[in-house]
Write a protein that holds these residues in place. Sequence first.
Motif, PDB file in Angstrom:
ATOM      1  N   MET A  11       8.059  37.332  10.712  1.00 46.02           N
ATOM      2  CA  MET A  11       9.494  37.185  10.475  1.00 46.02           C
ATOM      3  C   MET A  11      10.212  38.532  10.576  1.00 46.02           C
ATOM      4  N   GLU A  12       9.548  39.605  10.189  1.00 48.39           N
ATOM      5  CA  GLU A  12      10.163  40.929  10.264  1.00 48.39           C
ATOM      6  C   GLU A  12      10.354  41.356  11.716  1.00 48.39           C
ATOM      7  N   LEU A  13       9.404  41.017  12.574  1.00 48.32           N
ATOM      8  CA  LEU A  13       9.561  41.325  13.999  1.00 48.32           C
ATOM      9  C   LEU A  13      10.657  40.466  14.613  1.00 48.32           C
ATOM     10  N   ALA A  14      10.706  39.180  14.236  1.00 46.30           N
ATOM     11  CA  ALA A  14      11.759  38.295  14.746  1.00 46.30           C
ATOM     12  C   ALA A  14      13.136  38.821  14.367  1.00 46.30           C
ATOM     13  N   GLY A  15      13.267  39.341  13.155  1.00 45.30           N
ATOM     14  CA  GLY A  15      14.543  39.904  12.726  1.00 45.30           C
ATOM     15  C   GLY A  15      14.921  41.142  13.514  1.00 45.30           C
ATOM     16  N   LEU A  16      13.920  41.934  13.871  1.00 41.56           N
ATOM     17  CA  LEU A  16      14.184  43.146  14.651  1.00 41.56           C
ATOM     18  C   LEU A  16      14.625  42.799  16.073  1.00 41.56           C
ATOM     19  N   LEU A  17      14.100  41.703  16.612  1.00 41.95           N
ATOM     20  CA  LEU A  17      14.361  41.339  18.006  1.00 41.95           C
ATOM     21  C   LEU A  17      15.544  40.383  18.166  1.00 41.95           C
ATOM     22  N   ARG A  18      16.464  40.411  17.230  1.00 46.57           N
ATOM     23  CA  ARG A  18      17.640  39.554  17.352  1.00 46.57           C
ATOM     24  C   ARG A  18      18.471  39.940  18.569  1.00 46.57           C
ATOM     25  N   ALA A  19      18.961  38.952  19.288  1.00 47.32           N
ATOM     26  CA  ALA A  19      19.645  39.177  20.566  1.00 47.32           C
ATOM     27  C   ALA A  19      20.872  40.066  20.414  1.00 47.32           C
ATOM     28  N   GLU A  20      21.664  39.843  19.344  1.00 39.72           N
ATOM     29  CA  GLU A  20      22.891  40.628  19.184  1.00 39.72           C
ATOM     30  C   GLU A  20      22.568  42.104  18.913  1.00 39.72           C
ATOM     31  N   GLN A  21      21.451  42.355  18.232  1.00 44.60           N
ATOM     32  CA  GLN A  21      21.057  43.738  17.965  1.00 44.60           C
ATOM     33  C   GLN A  21      20.593  44.424  19.251  1.00 44.60           C
ATOM     34  N   ILE A  22      19.864  43.703  20.075  1.00 45.16           N
ATOM     35  CA  ILE A  22      19.415  44.261  21.363  1.00 45.16           C
ATOM     36  C   ILE A  22      20.617  44.595  22.237  1.00 45.16           C
ATOM     37  N   THR A  23      21.622  43.723  22.236  1.00 42.78           N
ATOM     38  CA  THR A  23      22.833  43.976  23.022  1.00 42.78           C
ATOM     39  C   THR A  23      23.524  45.261  22.566  1.00 42.78           C
ATOM     40  N   GLU A  24      23.639  45.442  21.260  1.00 44.97           N
ATOM     41  CA  GLU A  24      24.276  46.649  20.724  1.00 44.97           C
ATOM     42  C   GLU A  24      23.496  47.904  21.105  1.00 44.97           C
ATOM     43  N   VAL A  25      22.184  47.840  21.005  1.00 45.77           N
ATOM     44  CA  VAL A  25      21.347  49.004  21.346  1.00 45.77           C
ATOM     45  C   VAL A  25      21.521  49.380  22.810  1.00 45.77           C
ATOM     46  N   ARG A  26      21.551  48.403  23.662  1.00 53.44           N
ATOM     47  CA  ARG A  26      21.696  48.690  25.098  1.00 53.44           C
ATOM     48  C   ARG A  26      23.065  49.285  25.409  1.00 53.44           C
ATOM     49  N   LYS A  27      24.082  48.798  24.726  1.00 49.93           N
ATOM     50  CA  LYS A  27      25.418  49.372  24.928  1.00 49.93           C
ATOM     51  C   LYS A  27      25.452  50.817  24.428  1.00 49.93           C
ATOM     52  N   ALA A  28      24.847  51.054  23.273  1.00 55.56           N
ATOM     53  CA  ALA A  28      24.883  52.388  22.671  1.00 55.56           C
ATOM     54  C   ALA A  28      24.175  53.421  23.530  1.00 55.56           C
ATOM     55  N   LEU A  29      23.031  53.039  24.097  1.00 55.26           N
ATOM     56  CA  LEU A  29      22.218  54.000  24.852  1.00 55.26           C
ATOM     57  C   LEU A  29      22.505  53.958  26.348  1.00 55.26           C
ATOM     58  N   ASP A  30      23.314  52.991  26.770  1.00 61.58           N
ATOM     59  CA  ASP A  30      23.731  52.929  28.175  1.00 61.58           C
ATOM     60  C   ASP A  30      22.546  53.147  29.115  1.00 61.58           C
TER      61      ASP A  30
END
Length: 368
Positions: A292-311
């Motif tokens: 469950m902790e890994l599933a929480g880390l891999l949330r789609a909205e969080q991945i989207t934010e990370v990709r935007k931040a690091l371009d």
Amino acid sequence: MPSNWENLDEPLRESVQHNVELYERVRPALKLVTRDVLLVLRDMLKDSEVTPLFVTGRTKTVESFKEKISRTEEPLEPGGRRLLKFPDPFRTLNDMVGIRVITKLPAENAAVANIIKRQRQLFDCRGDREKDIGSIESGTYGYSSRHLILRTIQNEAVKEYQQVFNPEITPNGSYFFECQIRTIFAHAWSEIEHDIRFKAEDPRAWTPHFDRQFTATAAMLETVETAFADLHERYEEVRSFWDMDGEGAAPLTPNRIRDVWRTLLPHVDRKVDDDWGWASELLAAHGLTQTMELAGLLRAEQITEVRKALDHRYSPGPDRLLDDLLLWQFGTRHIDLTAEAADAVPHPRRDSLLRRLRQIERYRVTKK
């Protein structure tokens, strides 16, 4: 084209007409049998592990009954008279009362059939087959439908029908009826096909192109059914990751991390080998040890934010993306736990993580 009834010779017509008149007399009582078994099946399935889209029932119409029992077959001896296919319809026909259970997915057909067959105090299953117009063996397509032949046990509505049918015989509440179980896709296909092929007002209005079109649509529907079944299976698997009483509590071994990742992010998996020990080490550094902790880390909205931040200039693989997600969530703590010591020389990983963390912090400032 003449109907079955119109093709009958006079001696056979007399027999058929007698049974039609009898059916017309008892049909009101038989409609009550239909209503009773329909309500029993609806109630049975209402609180089960499978919820059908709908459950319907019908009592064969007098006209449909007449046309069916007017069917004939070849004589026993060459040159003889044709014979009625159903000379004793009240003993041999099981579809005067018919129930249909319409499901969403193919796997639910078997589940519904098993639920019904377990209710042995209500029904005795005397037949169970997969009716398939077209088959895998012949390489053709058609609709699939699970057909159960059920016998009622000590049913009061059946006893009342039997009293109407023959008052001189003690009623036993035992009656055979048919229960069809099929998916909504197979139901739609079969209803349209039946209307055009079997219930057409003019049977001459037919062309082989219709056969081709029905085959093509059956193939497409099978593909759609398979896609929905796969989607549902994946959904159930993903949902289980959030269940701390089940899969959500499963420990994060390297193989478990790989399987969860490939379920949640199948489009982000370019590693050649199956060694996910690196991921286990990164997660364990932060005390993340359960699914469950890994599933929480891999949330789609969080991945989207990370990709935007690091371009990202390229689409990152699992190793880079997991590293960035942990950096996003834990910041300098992630650097201290997984990078070289601050006084180490050189410290390329620390430098890389610090640079990416500054990008994340700038992004967060602009988001405020």
